[in-house]
Scaffold this motif. Sequence first.
Motif, PDB file in Angstrom:
ATOM      1  N   LEU A  21       0.714  -1.754   0.001  1.00  0.00           N
ATOM      2  CA  LEU A  21       0.495   0.138  -0.099  1.00  0.00           C
ATOM      3  C   LEU A  21       0.766   1.477  -0.207  1.00  0.00           C
ATOM      4  O   LEU A  21       0.385   2.452  -0.402  1.00  0.00           O
ATOM      5  CB  LEU A  21      -1.119   0.704   1.873  1.00  0.00           C
ATOM      6  N   LEU A  22       2.196   0.746   0.423  1.00  0.00           N
ATOM      7  CA  LEU A  22       2.661   2.069   0.432  1.00  0.00           C
ATOM      8  C   LEU A  22       3.368   3.100  -0.776  1.00  0.00           C
ATOM      9  O   LEU A  22       3.867   4.121  -1.295  1.00  0.00           O
ATOM     10  CB  LEU A  22       4.089   1.923   1.245  1.00  0.00           C
ATOM     11  N   LEU A  23       3.411   2.291  -1.403  1.00  0.00           N
ATOM     12  CA  LEU A  23       3.412   1.658  -3.198  1.00  0.00           C
ATOM     13  C   LEU A  23       3.103   3.424  -3.585  1.00  0.00           C
ATOM     14  O   LEU A  23       4.236   3.803  -4.732  1.00  0.00           O
ATOM     15  CB  LEU A  23       3.268   0.825  -4.143  1.00  0.00           C
ATOM     16  N   ARG A  24       2.064   4.059  -3.466  1.00  0.00           N
ATOM     17  CA  ARG A  24       1.350   4.778  -3.680  1.00  0.00           C
ATOM     18  C   ARG A  24       1.596   6.118  -3.798  1.00  0.00           C
ATOM     19  O   ARG A  24       1.357   6.910  -4.180  1.00  0.00           O
ATOM     20  CB  ARG A  24      -0.006   4.624  -3.710  1.00  0.00           C
ATOM     21  N   LEU A  25       2.884   5.902  -2.249  1.00  0.00           N
ATOM     22  CA  LEU A  25       3.524   7.475  -1.973  1.00  0.00           C
ATOM     23  C   LEU A  25       4.548   7.224  -2.111  1.00  0.00           C
ATOM     24  O   LEU A  25       5.546   8.216  -1.561  1.00  0.00           O
ATOM     25  CB  LEU A  25       3.066   6.687  -0.030  1.00  0.00           C
ATOM     26  N   LEU A  26       4.867   5.922  -2.365  1.00  0.00           N
ATOM     27  CA  LEU A  26       6.555   6.284  -2.603  1.00  0.00           C
ATOM     28  C   LEU A  26       7.064   6.016  -3.508  1.00  0.00           C
ATOM     29  O   LEU A  26       6.578   5.967  -4.622  1.00  0.00           O
ATOM     30  CB  LEU A  26       7.567   4.595  -2.049  1.00  0.00           C
ATOM     31  N   ASN A  27       8.313   7.088  -3.827  1.00  0.00           N
ATOM     32  CA  ASN A  27       8.848   6.738  -5.827  1.00  0.00           C
ATOM     33  C   ASN A  27       9.884   5.928  -5.677  1.00  0.00           C
ATOM     34  O   ASN A  27      10.061   5.027  -4.376  1.00  0.00           O
ATOM     35  CB  ASN A  27       9.817   8.444  -5.135  1.00  0.00           C
ATOM     36  N   TRP A  28      10.657   5.494  -6.580  1.00  0.00           N
ATOM     37  CA  TRP A  28      10.610   3.889  -6.496  1.00  0.00           C
ATOM     38  C   TRP A  28      12.494   3.954  -5.616  1.00  0.00           C
ATOM     39  O   TRP A  28      12.539   2.395  -5.976  1.00  0.00           O
ATOM     40  CB  TRP A  28      11.502   4.403  -8.262  1.00  0.00           C
ATOM     41  N   ALA A  32      12.446   1.019  -3.285  1.00  0.00           N
ATOM     42  CA  ALA A  32      13.164  -0.204  -3.353  1.00  0.00           C
ATOM     43  C   ALA A  32      14.335  -0.080  -1.860  1.00  0.00           C
ATOM     44  O   ALA A  32      14.978  -1.046  -1.415  1.00  0.00           O
ATOM     45  CB  ALA A  32      14.743  -0.233  -3.958  1.00  0.00           C
ATOM     46  N   ALA A  33      14.136   0.860  -0.976  1.00  0.00           N
ATOM     47  CA  ALA A  33      15.250   0.798  -0.365  1.00  0.00           C
ATOM     48  C   ALA A  33      13.906  -0.083   0.984  1.00  0.00           C
ATOM     49  O   ALA A  33      14.625  -1.040   1.694  1.00  0.00           O
ATOM     50  CB  ALA A  33      15.437   2.948   0.636  1.00  0.00           C
ATOM     51  N   LEU A  34      12.495   0.188   1.024  1.00  0.00           N
ATOM     52  CA  LEU A  34      11.280  -0.402   1.590  1.00  0.00           C
ATOM     53  C   LEU A  34      12.223  -2.416   1.502  1.00  0.00           C
ATOM     54  O   LEU A  34      12.099  -2.775   2.409  1.00  0.00           O
ATOM     55  CB  LEU A  34      10.690  -0.114   1.759  1.00  0.00           C
ATOM     56  N   ALA A  35      12.213  -2.429   0.441  1.00  0.00           N
ATOM     57  CA  ALA A  35      12.428  -4.084   0.082  1.00  0.00           C
ATOM     58  C   ALA A  35      14.005  -4.284   0.139  1.00  0.00           C
ATOM     59  O   ALA A  35      13.991  -5.314   0.858  1.00  0.00           O
ATOM     60  CB  ALA A  35      12.604  -4.009  -1.551  1.00  0.00           C
ATOM     61  N   LEU A  36      14.798  -3.761   0.153  1.00  0.00           N
ATOM     62  CA  LEU A  36      16.191  -4.166   0.747  1.00  0.00           C
ATOM     63  C   LEU A  36      16.378  -3.909   2.528  1.00  0.00           C
ATOM     64  O   LEU A  36      16.721  -5.023   2.793  1.00  0.00           O
ATOM     65  CB  LEU A  36      17.111  -2.953   0.526  1.00  0.00           C
ATOM     66  N   SER A  37      15.585  -3.063   3.237  1.00  0.00           N
ATOM     67  CA  SER A  37      15.270  -3.323   4.224  1.00  0.00           C
ATOM     68  C   SER A  37      14.415  -4.943   4.618  1.00  0.00           C
ATOM     69  O   SER A  37      15.024  -5.397   5.894  1.00  0.00           O
ATOM     70  CB  SER A  37      14.488  -1.669   5.107  1.00  0.00           C
ATOM     71  N   ALA A  38      13.625  -5.392   3.809  1.00  0.00           N
ATOM     72  CA  ALA A  38      12.808  -5.740   4.230  1.00  0.00           C
ATOM     73  C   ALA A  38      14.078  -7.764   4.460  1.00  0.00           C
ATOM     74  O   ALA A  38      14.316  -8.034   5.210  1.00  0.00           O
ATOM     75  CB  ALA A  38      11.813  -6.025   3.836  1.00  0.00           C
ATOM     76  N   VAL A  75      10.003  -8.365  -4.881  1.00  0.00           N
ATOM     77  CA  VAL A  75      10.120  -7.039  -5.015  1.00  0.00           C
ATOM     78  C   VAL A  75      11.027  -5.935  -4.970  1.00  0.00           C
ATOM     79  O   VAL A  75      10.257  -4.789  -5.484  1.00  0.00           O
ATOM     80  CB  VAL A  75       9.157  -7.043  -3.145  1.00  0.00           C
ATOM     81  N   LEU A  76      11.960  -6.352  -4.806  1.00  0.00           N
ATOM     82  CA  LEU A  76      13.265  -5.479  -4.644  1.00  0.00           C
ATOM     83  C   LEU A  76      13.482  -5.742  -6.418  1.00  0.00           C
ATOM     84  O   LEU A  76      13.073  -4.094  -7.380  1.00  0.00           O
ATOM     85  CB  LEU A  76      14.166  -5.616  -4.391  1.00  0.00           C
ATOM     86  N   GLY A  77      13.395  -6.882  -7.202  1.00  0.00           N
ATOM     87  CA  GLY A  77      13.735  -7.114  -8.479  1.00  0.00           C
ATOM     88  C   GLY A  77      12.551  -5.890  -8.933  1.00  0.00           C
ATOM     89  O   GLY A  77      12.380  -5.580 -10.252  1.00  0.00           O
TER      90      GLY A  77
END
Length: 458
Positions: A21-28, A32-38, A75-77
């Motif tokens: 759901l955050l992808l509506r609010l974030l830029n790419w 990517a940083a969110l996926a890397l953190s996960a 997800v990062l990909g």
Amino acid sequence: MTDYSERARQWVHIGSVSFALLLRLLNWWQAAALALSALVFNLLVLPRVGGRRLYRPVDEARGFPLGILLYPLAVLGLVLAFPSRLDIAAAGWGILALGDGAATLAGRIATATPDRSPASPSAAFIPRRLPWNREKSVAGTLAFIVFGAIGSIALELWTRPAVVPAPTMTFAIAAPLVATIAAALVESIPIRLDDNISVPFTAGVVMWLASLMDRASIDASAVPVLATLPWALAANTVAAWAGYRARSVSAAGAVTGFAIGVIIYAGAGGGAWVLLMITFLLASVSSRLGLERKTLLGIAEERGGRRGPGNAIANCGVAVLAAIAVATTPYAAAATLALVAALAAGGSDTVASEIGKAWGRSTFLVTSLRRVPPGTPGAMSLEGTAAGLVAAFALAAAGVAAGLAPASWILAIVVGATVGSMVESALGATLEGPGILNNDMLNFINTAVAAAITLAIA
């Protein structure tokens, strides 16, 4: 691992999609940083906070949870592949989380119930297992499609306002639905590639292709495609029957080949279909060369050389996508070139492999140049490589003769096929042995790399 622990793993798998759901609010780059953190969390923190309860026995044996790490990597990909179309990344994430997770849960429930009575009328008509993969259930595949479609459409609609220009409503509904069905079919194929890779990859490719389609191209090709369709159906009925009678394909392979042939004929024309038939004949003949030696060494093709549906999809899947692009996008010339390159790569690689197994005097790994027995994953031979180059030139020339590409593109096609074969050999030498990739997936990668390299050159 108990049923409860597996269920817990799948609910975590499904619940993680809430972050989409955050992808509506974030830029790419933020996404990517969110996926890397996960990924870092799953690797370093999750095992310390009770996450080992989600580890399957195979994860404990290898020392790390492959699927749990591949999930955020996938997800990062998606985010890196579609930085300006995070709606596609969100929809692919929805298919991965809800479709794949629901399929596992429903499949376990369906296969855990007592067998139906043979006297039950439904027992004869509603199979529990998929005919082409006894490890997958019908209930699981249906759950994948239903819940994957709901999740992907919902996330596509949610992130749609953040894309400029906003995708059409037709795309927002139809593209995720088709992508879900395609991903469900890929997930049902008996391959050893982790679903956390195959599912989002398939979904992303299908939605990317859908994003290239436009109304003008579809309207312009509608009449020619409909006019060609009867010929495509007739020609491929004969070809599928002949291939089955000649013991070149299995029954499932004949049905799959029929569908592939119809799409390529109707989408890209008779010339593309002729090239497909030449490629198939070349592969069939080369599979039978030196068959006695291959059989003695235990490296002959399974089913007496009959090709199954996995072989057909692996070698022709990229060509099918290209044929669809020819008829539905403004990039018909590039898509046609990709089709020729993919078929040339698949055919030449089969020739190289079969000739190498039949007459290769010395086989070696491309990664280390170490000599290995014939049939070793990723092995190459001078004889097979030479035969593959000849086949690539021949198939490229056949594509030119069929009017699919100008003669100036022959070298680009051969280079693309050669690079694709080298990549396949390198991946086979490193990933096929551990069971991460199998031969079908390697063949698909080969054709995809060949098409990409050829387009980049030409």
